[in-house]
Design a protein around this motif. Structure first.
Motif, short mmCIF file in Angstrom:
data_model
loop_
_atom_site.label_atom_id
_atom_site.label_comp_id
_atom_site.label_asym_id
_atom_site.label_seq_id
_atom_site.Cartn_x
_atom_site.Cartn_y
_atom_site.Cartn_z
N SER A 203 0.92 -1.02 -0.22
CA SER A 203 0.27 0.00 -0.15
C SER A 203 0.36 1.18 -0.31
N GLN A 204 0.36 2.35 0.29
CA GLN A 204 0.87 3.16 -0.03
C GLN A 204 1.74 3.73 0.95
N ASN A 205 1.75 3.59 2.44
CA ASN A 205 2.92 3.25 3.28
C ASN A 205 3.12 1.75 3.65
N ILE A 206 2.82 1.04 3.39
CA ILE A 206 3.18 -0.76 3.89
C ILE A 206 3.81 -1.30 2.44
N HIS A 207 5.32 -1.81 3.38
CA HIS A 207 6.41 -2.68 1.97
C HIS A 207 6.64 -3.69 2.69
N MET A 208 6.70 -4.78 1.86
CA MET A 208 7.37 -6.28 2.14
C MET A 208 8.89 -6.47 1.50
N CYS A 209 9.37 -7.14 2.81
CA CYS A 209 10.67 -7.67 1.23
C CYS A 209 9.91 -8.80 0.62
N ASP A 210 10.79 -9.28 -0.65
CA ASP A 210 10.25 -10.15 -1.68
C ASP A 210 10.79 -11.81 -1.31
N GLN A 211 12.15 -10.81 -0.67
CA GLN A 211 13.48 -11.81 0.12
C GLN A 211 13.10 -12.81 1.43
N CYS A 212 12.56 -11.98 2.49
CA CYS A 212 12.37 -12.97 3.71
C CYS A 212 11.14 -12.77 3.73
N GLY A 213 10.21 -12.26 3.14
CA GLY A 213 8.20 -11.68 3.81
C GLY A 213 7.88 -10.53 4.67
N CYS A 214 9.41 -9.66 5.58
CA CYS A 214 8.88 -8.66 6.26
C CYS A 214 8.29 -7.52 5.98
#
Length: 73
Positions: free
Chosen positions: A44-55
């Motif tokens: 979303s605009q303020n939420i990002h995830m790492c594609d490597q660890c899923g965090c």
């Protein structure tokens, strides 16, 4: 099992730190690195995830014991 429990603890801590706006110094150092990473996914605009660890990055960067899976920080 210990690794799983440590990861779970760090997720809870990171979420708490993010909600309470704690460890901003650490977040301000790490988050810009993540923001420029090719593995960052915008949920979303303020939420990002790492594609490597899923965090969730906004939480993970606030936990001192956490590390980037790509050793960027």
């Amino acid at each position: 099992m210990k690794k799983f429990l440590n990861k779970l603890r760090n997720i809870v801590l990171g979420t708490y730190y993010n909600i309470c706006n704690k460890h901003n110094d650490l977040a301000n150092e790490r988050l810009p690195i993540c923001e420029n990473c090719e593995y960052k996914i915008n949920l979303s605009q303020n939420i990002h995830m790492c594609d490597q660890c899923g965090c969730i990055l906004e939480s993970k960067v606030r936990v001192r014991l956490e590390q980037c899976p790509l050793n960027k920080w």
